[in-house]
Design an enzyme around this catalytic site. Sequence first.
Site, short mmCIF file in Angstrom:
data_model
loop_
_atom_site.label_atom_id
_atom_site.label_comp_id
_atom_site.label_asym_id
_atom_site.label_seq_id
_atom_site.Cartn_x
_atom_site.Cartn_y
_atom_site.Cartn_z
N SER A 45 0.83 -1.21 0.00
CA SER A 45 0.00 0.00 0.00
C SER A 45 0.86 1.26 0.00
CB SER A 45 -0.94 0.00 1.21
OG SER A 45 -0.23 -0.30 2.40
N ASP A 133 -4.25 0.70 8.91
CA ASP A 133 -4.20 -0.68 8.41
C ASP A 133 -3.26 -1.49 9.31
OD1 ASP A 133 -4.77 -2.83 6.76
OD2 ASP A 133 -3.22 -2.32 5.31
N HIS A 136 -5.65 -5.72 13.86
CA HIS A 136 -7.08 -5.84 13.62
C HIS A 136 -7.88 -6.23 14.86
CE1 HIS A 136 -5.91 -5.08 9.66
NE2 HIS A 136 -6.87 -5.69 9.02
MG MG Z 1 -5.28 -4.45 5.51
#
Ligand code: MG
Length: 204
Positions: A45, A133, A136
């Site tokens: 990313s 990001d 999680h």
């Molecule tokens: Mg991700």
Amino acid sequence: MDLPINIEAVKGFLAPEEGRALHDAARDTAALGPALEIGSYCGKSTVYLGLGARAGGGQVLAVDHHRGSEENQPGAMFHDPDLADGHGGIDTLPHFRKTMRDAGLEDVVIPVAASARVFARVWAQPLGMVFIDGGHTLEAALVDYRAYAPKVAPGGILAIHDVHPDPETGGRPPYEVYELALASGLFRGLALVDTLALLRRLDV
Ligand code: MG
């Protein structure tokens, strides 16, 4: 946007259309301040963010302790043995640095090898864009949101990855943080591109 490397060869989960949305957001907010990414992993990313920032005349802060999230540890679901550090853990920093060098982005992307929580203690400048990001778990996602959402400049963009409105398709914490951001009154929803949520920081 021309990609300088074969992006599919870089480890990590990011759809091409999500990458293009990150690129455009970084380009369009570059004048407001640097883009900050939480959870750079091997740099997939970051390539899109870096190319966008370059197009807008800006910089990217790529924040990651590079020791992997919970789900990347040995024995966990998303562990990749190629990333083993030889000491029972993982180290993604060499992979990240190779990706940045190969993509020619070392003059745009500033790697910060620290946890986002720690870096937030010293970073006070407004950010044109924040891309969450990282871990999680709900705790990790909330820490990243609380630490950085207030640092997004008015008119800037908050992006959150792995947002699954349908609980059947993926985990909840990124979606819960997205809902929290919408309910805060500080952000307006812009778009949901695959699992990438984009929100605009409202002006007063
Ligand atoms: Mg991700």
